[in-house]
Design an enzyme around this catalytic site. Sequence first.
Site, mmCIF file in Angstrom:
data_model
loop_
_atom_site.group_PDB
_atom_site.id
_atom_site.type_symbol
_atom_site.label_atom_id
_atom_site.label_comp_id
_atom_site.label_asym_id
_atom_site.label_seq_id
_atom_site.Cartn_x
_atom_site.Cartn_y
_atom_site.Cartn_z
ATOM 1 N N SER A 34 0.929 -1.092 0.125
ATOM 2 C CA SER A 34 -0.036 0.046 0.072
ATOM 3 C C SER A 34 0.900 1.174 0.007
ATOM 4 O O SER A 34 1.622 1.245 -0.889
ATOM 5 C CB SER A 34 -0.801 -0.231 1.416
ATOM 6 O OG SER A 34 -2.148 0.863 1.071
ATOM 7 N N ASP A 94 -8.139 -5.515 -6.435
ATOM 8 C CA ASP A 94 -8.053 -4.634 -5.408
ATOM 9 C C ASP A 94 -8.753 -3.299 -5.792
ATOM 10 O O ASP A 94 -8.888 -2.876 -6.672
ATOM 11 C CB ASP A 94 -6.478 -4.028 -5.544
ATOM 12 C CG ASP A 94 -6.001 -2.909 -4.607
ATOM 13 O OD1 ASP A 94 -6.804 -2.278 -3.842
ATOM 14 O OD2 ASP A 94 -4.698 -2.717 -4.826
ATOM 15 N N HIS A 128 -6.637 -6.225 -2.177
ATOM 16 C CA HIS A 128 -5.398 -5.249 -1.725
ATOM 17 C C HIS A 128 -4.767 -5.797 -0.587
ATOM 18 O O HIS A 128 -3.390 -5.663 -0.767
ATOM 19 C CB HIS A 128 -6.036 -4.060 -1.190
ATOM 20 C CG HIS A 128 -5.195 -2.745 -0.976
ATOM 21 N ND1 HIS A 128 -4.310 -2.320 -1.977
ATOM 22 C CD2 HIS A 128 -4.576 -2.250 0.265
ATOM 23 C CE1 HIS A 128 -3.423 -1.124 -1.508
ATOM 24 N NE2 HIS A 128 -3.752 -1.347 -0.003
#
Length: 419
Positions: free
Chosen positions: A234, A328, A362
């Site tokens: 991230s 994601d 994600h």
Amino acid sequence: MFQLTATPARALADEPVHIRVTGLPPLQIVTLTASLKDEKGYVYQSKAFYKANEVGELDLMEAASIGGDYVGVHPMGLFWSLKPEKVFRRLTKQDVMNSPFYVTLNLYDSVYVQVSTTDQPRASQTVERWFSGPGVQRVQIREGRVRGALFLPPGEGPFPGIVDLFGGRGGLVEFRASLLATHGFAVLALAYFLYEDLPKELEEIDLEYFEEAANWLLAHPKIQKPGIGVISVSKGVEIALAMACFLKQVVATICINGSNAIYELPLRYKDLVITPIPSFMERMQIDVLGAVRLRHYKGDARDELNQKSVLPIEKAQGAILFIVGDGDECLNSREYAEQALDQLRSHGRNNGRMLVYPGAGHLIEPPYTPLCYASPHRLSSRILLWGGDPVAHAAAQEHSWGEIQKFFREHLTQTRSKL
């Protein structure tokens, strides 16, 4: 007599467990459940319905679930399909050294769509899921400005060294570092805000802080030379790629679902300032659960006007592995990785590659971690959507974990001239 076995009963969190049932009536339909309570007291549960074979046995290595939280042959399905009783929780281990997660497996001799506290299982087994192996050491790090925890494998070393970076949640996250240390890597779980005397909020990315951490790690007597690796997810990916671009100490970088450009906050390194690409709040989407999809709200990193904010990945001397979940919902991670690889190729470089996992979300974590589809943002009441299909996400976690270890073993034991 009903018998439920799960072996090994004490194992690392990234190790599979073999679940078997014997003593059932032939072709009996049964319910298998799993439950655990995390360190904050939140309960996670899963269930699946199975049919015994002709001799009254059930082996999850071969038997297919016919209903419940998953369908088909999934030997570890009861673990990765665990769901929080209180929705939108993310299962994360805090104390990785002193206690495991205790997972209770129960067997019921018919279909139990909803198990009540008065329902008595016909057999039970508790398994321990540990996040550090025997002999792993945890060392609290407060060196200069650097704050974190160093996990060292047993033995004298030297070991391949890795910096572990998480994203916008802040604080110190240790579960990935401790597991990697169990597999022979020396890993610095590095905090960079919202921890001890570090800033409460991230106002800019000060790359010199991460350079200080890299220098400290590489100078440690148990760290193998000549360079270190970085693993990131991230927001941490922006930092990891910047480290790869500007710090010669970094020779292997793993980027899990992140961007190739600077967003939201400026990055500073000595006299260099990279300003962020703007984001557009009006592009946020709200899904049917009321969770916020951020995938489309960031400015386009391919736009000519934003090129000054794109990281100069062609300067990276080490190897780079992009791990991408195609499901994601937080970032358009595949597009960012493809742009980065295009950029490398346009400069005659071939030191990057990408693994794409269809249906993965994600938060790609170590194997058998339950999918977190959405969870609260720490600064607001908003729920952020991470995405992912549970079965595909579980497969991605299992495969990518092996690839992560292979990548670091390959590139942290070679000199950079071989990359």
